[in-house]
Motif scaffolding. Structure first.
Motif, short mmCIF file in Angstrom:
data_model
loop_
_atom_site.label_atom_id
_atom_site.label_comp_id
_atom_site.label_asym_id
_atom_site.label_seq_id
_atom_site.Cartn_x
_atom_site.Cartn_y
_atom_site.Cartn_z
N ARG A 107 43.81 -36.23 54.28
CA ARG A 107 44.76 -36.43 55.38
C ARG A 107 46.18 -36.13 54.94
N THR A 108 46.51 -36.49 53.71
CA THR A 108 47.84 -36.22 53.18
C THR A 108 48.10 -34.72 53.10
N ARG A 114 50.79 -29.42 58.07
CA ARG A 114 51.31 -29.46 59.45
C ARG A 114 52.83 -29.49 59.46
N TRP A 115 53.41 -30.21 58.48
CA TRP A 115 54.87 -30.23 58.38
C TRP A 115 55.41 -28.82 58.20
N GLU A 159 53.90 -25.99 58.92
CA GLU A 159 53.63 -25.19 60.10
C GLU A 159 54.60 -25.52 61.23
N GLN A 160 54.95 -26.80 61.37
CA GLN A 160 55.91 -27.18 62.41
C GLN A 160 57.27 -26.57 62.15
N ARG A 161 57.69 -26.54 60.87
CA ARG A 161 58.98 -25.93 60.56
C ARG A 161 58.97 -24.44 60.89
N ARG A 162 57.85 -23.77 60.62
CA ARG A 162 57.76 -22.34 60.94
C ARG A 162 57.78 -22.13 62.45
#
Length: 228
Positions: free
Chosen positions: A127-128, A134-135, A137-140
């Motif tokens: 999960r980590t 995801r962090w 990917e969200q920034r991209r």
């Protein structure tokens, strides 16, 4: 050490069952890292993992043009070095203490046995890793879909939710990061970061101190970040 940052919920350590948490805190060697000390260096072949017990570290990478980009930050309860452990590849980033930090260095073989003995810890590690990916990917996604002001507002909302401390003036972010370093999380140069911080301040969404930011109007910051 200075007053330690609180451990936010959701860190690797905090998601472990009590037995696994206690076992992990008995592994390896605990040591103090001074502010500015590198815990890991990009390209190294070391294979240990590091549990941050107290403090704050930043992960940076050197780009092809020689610039240093901030990839992420980690606080007490977070684990670092887990990707190299799994892939067997060199370290993908340099990890540096932003404040005096207490860490626990755990050899790869020891940590692997720990995961075998505590299956729940293995699931928590998965999960980590997913959350870290995801962090990134969200920034991209933010970089391609939002202007700099919105990207900065979105990151500040995230950091406030994860690491903020309630204060008389709002929610304080006392991470010890410069405006330029936070700006690099959203892909802007230091001058642009300073300008966007001034814009958020002038719109009365934040106040700015030395290596600190206070969110005084979270609703307005979310609006600027197009999170509403």
């Amino acid at each position: 050490m200075a007053n330690p940052l609180p451990r936010p919920t959701g860190t690797y350590l905090e998601t472990l069952p009590d037995a696994a948490r206690g076992a992990l805190l008995d592994l390896g060697v605990s040591r103090l890292c001074r502010r500015g000390e590198a815990l890991m260096r990009e390209g190294d072949l070391s294979d240990h993992v590091v549990l941050i017990e107290q403090g704050l570290v930043k992960a940076t990478v050197t780009l092809e043009n020689g610039r240093v980009a901030l990839l992420n930050i980690k606080v007490g309860g977070d684990l670092i070095g887990e990707m190299a452990l799994i892939t067997g590849e060199p370290r993908s980033a340099t990890v540096t203490a932003c404040v005096d930090s207490r860490v626990r260095v755990v050899p790869a073989a020891t940590f692997t046995r720990f995961l075998t003995d505590h299956p729940a810890a293995h699931f928590a590690l998965d999960r980590t890793i997913v959350r870290t990916m995801r962090w990134g990917e969200q920034r991209r996604t933010d970089f391609n879909g939002y202007p700099a002001s919105a990207r900065l507002a979105r990151v500040l909302v995230y950091l406030a939710d994860a690491y903020g401390r309630k204060s008389a003036g709002g929610v304080a972010l006392e991470l010890g990061l410069t405006q330029g370093e936070i700006g690099s999380l959203v892909g802007v140069e230091e001058d642009t970061a300073r300008r966007e911080f001034r814009t958020l301040r002038d719109r009365e969404a934040i106040t700015v101190g030395y290596r600190s930011v206070t969110i005084v109007d979270r609703a307005k910051l979310r609006e600027i970040g197009e999170l509403v």
